[in-house]
Design an enzyme around this catalytic site. Structure first.
Site, PDB file in Angstrom:
ATOM      1  N   TYR A 143      14.013  18.319  -0.683  1.00 22.45           N
ATOM      2  CA  TYR A 143      13.219  17.708  -1.748  1.00 22.45           C
ATOM      3  C   TYR A 143      13.902  17.856  -3.103  1.00 22.45           C
ATOM      4  CZ  TYR A 143       8.847  16.444   0.559  1.00 22.45           C
ATOM      5  OH  TYR A 143       7.895  15.824   1.318  1.00 22.45           O
ATOM      6  N   LYS A 194      15.484  23.570  12.633  1.00 21.78           N
ATOM      7  CA  LYS A 194      16.335  22.919  13.634  1.00 21.78           C
ATOM      8  C   LYS A 194      17.642  23.700  13.694  1.00 21.78           C
ATOM      9  CE  LYS A 194      16.212  19.242  15.544  1.00 21.78           C
ATOM     10  NZ  LYS A 194      15.993  18.976  17.000  1.00 21.78           N
ATOM     11  N   ASP A 227      11.005  19.703  16.275  1.00 25.22           N
ATOM     12  CA  ASP A 227      10.523  18.642  17.170  1.00 25.22           C
ATOM     13  C   ASP A 227       9.616  19.213  18.247  1.00 25.22           C
ATOM     14  OD1 ASP A 227      12.746  19.987  18.191  1.00 25.22           O
ATOM     15  OD2 ASP A 227      13.510  18.255  19.285  1.00 25.22           O
ATOM     16  N   ASP A 251       6.081  19.144   5.383  1.00 23.23           N
ATOM     17  CA  ASP A 251       5.417  17.896   4.993  1.00 23.23           C
ATOM     18  C   ASP A 251       4.981  17.136   6.246  1.00 23.23           C
ATOM     19  OD1 ASP A 251       4.584  15.833   3.199  1.00 23.23           O
ATOM     20  OD2 ASP A 251       6.417  14.733   3.692  1.00 23.23           O
ATOM     21  N   ASP A 255       0.885  17.016   7.985  1.00 22.94           N
ATOM     22  CA  ASP A 255       0.145  15.766   8.216  1.00 22.94           C
ATOM     23  C   ASP A 255      -0.316  15.702   9.668  1.00 22.94           C
ATOM     24  OD1 ASP A 255       0.327  14.675   5.651  1.00 22.94           O
ATOM     25  OD2 ASP A 255       0.833  12.692   6.423  1.00 22.94           O
TER      26      ASP A 255
HETATM   27  C1  IPM Z   1       2.360  16.134   0.193  1.00 20.68           C
HETATM   28  C2  IPM Z   1       2.770  14.752  -0.228  1.00 20.68           C
HETATM   29  C3  IPM Z   1       3.873  14.882  -1.274  1.00 20.68           C
HETATM   30  C4  IPM Z   1       5.057  15.552  -0.606  1.00 20.68           C
HETATM   31  C5  IPM Z   1       4.281  13.552  -1.922  1.00 20.68           C
HETATM   32  C6  IPM Z   1       3.097  12.885  -2.591  1.00 20.68           C
HETATM   33  C7  IPM Z   1       5.413  13.732  -2.887  1.00 20.68           C
HETATM   34  O1  IPM Z   1       3.149  14.008   0.873  1.00 20.68           O
HETATM   35  O2  IPM Z   1       1.922  16.908  -0.676  1.00 20.68           O
HETATM   36  O3  IPM Z   1       2.472  16.429   1.370  1.00 20.68           O
HETATM   37  O4  IPM Z   1       5.852  14.913   0.079  1.00 20.68           O
HETATM   38  O5  IPM Z   1       5.174  16.769  -0.770  1.00 20.68           O
HETATM   39 MG    MG Z   2       2.841  14.948   2.727  1.00 18.51          MG
END
Ligand code: IPM
Ligand code: MG
Length: 370
Positions: A143, A194, A227, A251, A255
């Site tokens: 990042y 990884k 993975d 990240d 999710d």
């Molecule tokens: C998160 C989001 C952010 C990230 C974006 C909005 C930059 O996806 O907080 O997970 O990738 O960290």
């Molecule tokens: Mg995110």
């Protein structure tokens, strides 16, 4: 008279302002009850800041965030700013806050509350009582790694590149947070990378292993490739207690983990910095969901993730464990009573909007407060 704590509220874009409004009501309720009071400031971030000031976050706002005891963040972004340009993306607001305040440990719980076990797309027997915590590194890795850019090669072709990079110190400080959390939970950490492909991944694995041997021999440590971790999260998520991983893998995996619970609208997060000499730790709290522009302004959004982020703030920034638990219990009870926002609707439940959900939580607080 309780202590005044300073709080900076950054509602942002989309549903951010509407769900934040419900948090303000919970804060007012706590104030009226004499439980805790805050000195509250509010400011623009993301698209709202681009509109008002031309940038996703100003230096003044960053300075206010740095000075506050805690920051409560809503969500940023929306179609209106999709073409703002890479250096003016609304997302830069949250990335800059993490970096500038050195908030390196992003705590993302995935918790399946009993009344919501059917909201998951996975079978109830797979997710029932799920309670895992992802600790995502949030100020390093690809990042922020340098060099990054697009260059023109001698043959005229272009090449885009980013850099994954982690120092010993960056790995150790986030792993410490994971080990400490595990000690208060089920005492097990899974470190994810990884190491079979990335040199920095192997370094991550070796660094976490050495740290555990030195400082946390009592905590069980397992290593897993990213993975495989994605697959295991869907196959049998309850095998995990605390997962610690890099910015990018965190990240993705957070999710994924959030969907095990059935609704992004339910999940809070905390991003913590280092403790200073006085024991104070900078921290930012935000829901995992985004700005949801498709439902923004319609009063439909689920305010629970934002309210639960506030509860995390009470716990991690102010050590108000009882008050945090009170807010969490009020949320669970309201769900158990059968009220649902559209995102977590199920057969036999009643659909309500943002406002009624917030109001119901206040009524529940009145009922259960000591
Ligand atoms: C998160 C989001 C952010 C990230 C974006 C909005 C930059 O996806 O907080 O997970 O990738 O960290
Ligand atoms: Mg995110």
């Amino acid at each position: 008279m309780t202590n005044k704590r300073t709080l900076l509220i950054l509602p942002g874009d989309g549903v951010g302002p509407e769900v934040m409004r419900e948090v303000r009501r919970v804060i007012d309720w706590m104030d009226r009850r004499g439980l805790v009071s805050f000195d509250i400031g509010e400011d623009y971030v993301g698209g709202a800041s681009i509109d008002a000031r031309g940038v996703p976050i100003t230096d003044e706002t960053l300075a206010r965030a740095e000075a506050a005891d805690a920051v409560l963040f809503g969500a940023v972004g929306g179609p209106k700013w999709d073409n703002a340009g890479f250096d003016l993306r609304p997302e830069l607001a949250i990335l800059k806050l993490r970096k500038q305040l050195d908030l390196f440990a992003n705590l993302r719980p995935a918790l399946v509350l009993a009344p919501l076990v059917n909201a998951s797309t996975l079978k109830p027997e797979v997710v029932r009582d799920l309670d895992l915590m992802i600790v995502r590194e949030s100020t390093g890795g690809i990042y922020f790694g340098e060099p990054r850019g697009v260059e023109t090669l001698p043959n005229g072709e272009q090449r885009g590149f980013d850099t994954e990079s982690y120092t010993t110190g960056e790995i150790e400080r986030v792993a410490r947070i994971a080990f400490e959390l595990a000690r208060k939970r089920r005492n097990a950490v899974t470190s994810v990378e990884k190491a079979n492909v990335m040199r920095s991944g192997l370094f991550w694995r070796q660094t976490v292993t050495a740290l555990r041997e030195r400082e946390y021999p009592d905590v069980t440590l397992t290593h897993m490739y990213a993975d495989n971790c994605a697959m295991q999260l869907v196959r049998n998520p309850r095998q995990f207690d605390v997962i610690v991983t890099s910015n990018m893998f965190g990240d993705l995996l957070s999710d994924l983990a959030s969907m095990l619970t059935g609704s992004l609208g339910m999940l809070p997060s905390a991003t913590l910095g280092l403790q200073d000499a006085s024991g104070r730790r900078k921290a930012l709290y935000e829901p995992i969901h985004g700005s949801a522009p498709d439902i923004a302004g319609k009063g439909l959004a689920n305010p629970l993730a934002q309210i639960l982020s506030f509860a995390m703030m009470l716990r991690y920034s102010f050590e108000l464990e009882e008050e945090a638990a009170l807010v969490e219990r009020a949320c669970t009870n309201v769900l158990a009573s059968g009220l649902r926002t559209a995102d977590i609707m199920a057969a036999g439940t009643a659909r309500v909007g943002t406002n009624v959900m917030g109001e119901s939580i206040l009524r529940e607080l009145d009922k259960i407060a000591p």
